[in-house]
Every structure is written in C-alpha cells, then in structure tokens.
Write an enzyme that holds these catalytic residues in place. Structure first.
Site, PDB file in Angstrom:
ATOM      1  N   GLY A  43       0.697   5.496  -7.707  1.00  0.00           N
ATOM      2  CA  GLY A  43      -0.088   6.298  -7.322  1.00  0.00           C
ATOM      3  C   GLY A  43       1.313   6.532  -5.980  1.00  0.00           C
ATOM      4  CB  CYS A  44       1.369   6.907  -2.513  1.00  0.00           C
ATOM      5  SG  CYS A  44       3.057   6.866  -1.126  1.00  0.00           S
ATOM      6  CG  PHE A  45       7.727   7.246  -4.712  1.00  0.00           C
ATOM      7  CD1 PHE A  45       7.369   7.713  -3.335  1.00  0.00           C
ATOM      8  CD2 PHE A  45       7.933   7.612  -5.548  1.00  0.00           C
ATOM      9  CE1 PHE A  45       7.498   8.945  -2.998  1.00  0.00           C
ATOM     10  CE2 PHE A  45       8.442   8.653  -5.523  1.00  0.00           C
ATOM     11  CZ  PHE A  45       8.351   9.426  -4.102  1.00  0.00           C
ATOM     12  CE1 TYR A 200      -1.082   9.120   1.571  1.00  0.00           C
ATOM     13  CE2 TYR A 200      -0.413   7.252   1.878  1.00  0.00           C
ATOM     14  CZ  TYR A 200      -0.428   8.709   1.395  1.00  0.00           C
ATOM     15  OH  TYR A 200      -0.543   8.287  -0.448  1.00  0.00           O
TER      16      TYR A 200
END
Length: 223
Positions: A43-45, A200
């Site tokens: 997912g989000c790196f 986030y």
C-alpha cells in the site's frame, strides 16, 4: 618555446587533478559488506518505509515503483493506473542483525494480505500487496512466510510473490516523508509533512485494520 612551456604547465595540472579525483573516490562511502535487500509492496509506501526503518538491523528503506512496464514512471502515472507498477519499498538490511525471514513475517503482519483491491483507504492496482524475489532461495522464504501468514489468519492470503524487476526510486519528496518538516497543504489544513503523514495514516485506517486482523502480533500499530 611557447609550446614547450605550455606542456610543462599542463602536466602538473593534470597530475593534481588526478590526485584530487582519486581522493574523492576514496572518500565515497563503500557499501556495507553483506548488506541484502528486500522489496515489498504494502500500500502507501510512506507507511511501509516508516515501519521498516524503525526495525533494528534495517539500514534504510527507499520508496519507489516496480513490477510494471513503464520506464522511469512518475507518481501520477503509477497512481492513475496502466503502468503495471506497484508502490513499493526497497529495504536494505544487515542479515547478521535481522533475518529476511523475520522481515517477511513482519511485512505480512503490517498489511492486510487478504485484500486484493488495494490497502485500507487506498484502492487500485498500484496499492496492492506483493513480495519481489530474485532467486529460488528468496522465493522459498517468501512462500514459507506467506503460508505462515495464511495459517495464522485462517484466511486466504492473496499477496503474490513476483520475480524482481527494475526498481525505480520515487520522487525525492516521497523519501522519508513521514519525518519531513516541509509545510504542505492537505485536506486537514496546512501541516508539516510528518504531521500530515500521521493524520493520513490514522484517517486511512491502516493501524486499526492491521490490529483487527493481527492483534498483538502486529509489529507497527500505533507507529
């Protein structure tokens, strides 16, 4: 006569330049002996990079793109789709301090490996999970970790184990985003990067879902 003087002057200059060049080469840090790499998509790196840089024995982590066909892709191209690339992180580690097996098991317990459509609030092919391997030994270790995760969850783990391909580092502003001090504008208002990252991560529900799946076995929840 003039030509002779010119040549006599040039020789010491060239010699001095060569000495400086050699000195600069010697000053460059040599790669650590025995360092290995593990490339994963989770997912989000930003989150994967943040998680694994906290692990003792990990030397560093680089956010980037891999697994696709587009050369030198941009963040916009990858997230738009069509490149085949995953958001991925290349983790450098000292195998004398932390094993590949340990990192693989930590990886599975830091994501939702049952989700084939992305990770948490981030949807789409570029946010899917994957492990990239370069040889049969690495593949066997990844398969063992995957089987272990599936047995622990008693659910189907969909994370593929893929042949390693070119890894393209992401744009500079993505690197170490989780600890950046630059002021950025977000849907939460203007924030320093490190605070925007925390907002986030919480809003995306990453830690909540990982904790729901893995409970006390989750290594990074709350990070």
């Amino acid at each position: 006569m003039t030509r002779t003087v010119y040549h006599d002057c040039i020789k010491p200059i060239l010699l001095f330049g060569l000495i400086v060049f050699v000195a600069l080469l010697r000053a460059q840090p040599a790669p650590a002996a025995g360092t290995e790499t593990l490339t994963v998509a989770g997912g989000c790196f930003w989150c994967v990079e943040s998680d694994f840089e906290s692990v003792p024995g990990v030397i560093g982590a680089v956010s980037g793109y891999t697994g696709g066909t587009t050369a030198s892709p941009t963040y916009g191209q990858v997230t738009k789709g069509g490149t085949g690339h995953y958001e991925a992180v290349q983790i450098s580690f000292d195998p004398a301090r932390v094993s590949r097996e340990t990192l693989l098991n930590m990886f599975f317990r830091s994501v939702d490996p049952t989700d084939a459509g992305g990770q948490f609030c981030d949807r789409g092919d570029s946010y899917r999970t994957a492990i990239f391997v370069s040889n049969t030994g690495e593949k066997a270790q990844a398969e063992a970790a995957k089987a272990n995760a599936q047995a622990a969850l008693n659910q189907t783990v969909v994370t593929p184990i893929l042949q390693q391909s070119t890894f393209y580092p992401a744009e500079a502003y993505h690197q170490d985003y989780y600890k950046g001090e630059k002021l950025v504008f977000t849907r939460f208002g203007p924030k320093r990067q490190k605070n925007a990252y925390k907002a986030y991560r919480k809003a995306c529900g990453r830690d909540a879902r990982v904790k729901q799946l893995w409970g006390s076995a989750a290594p990074f929840t709350g990070s």
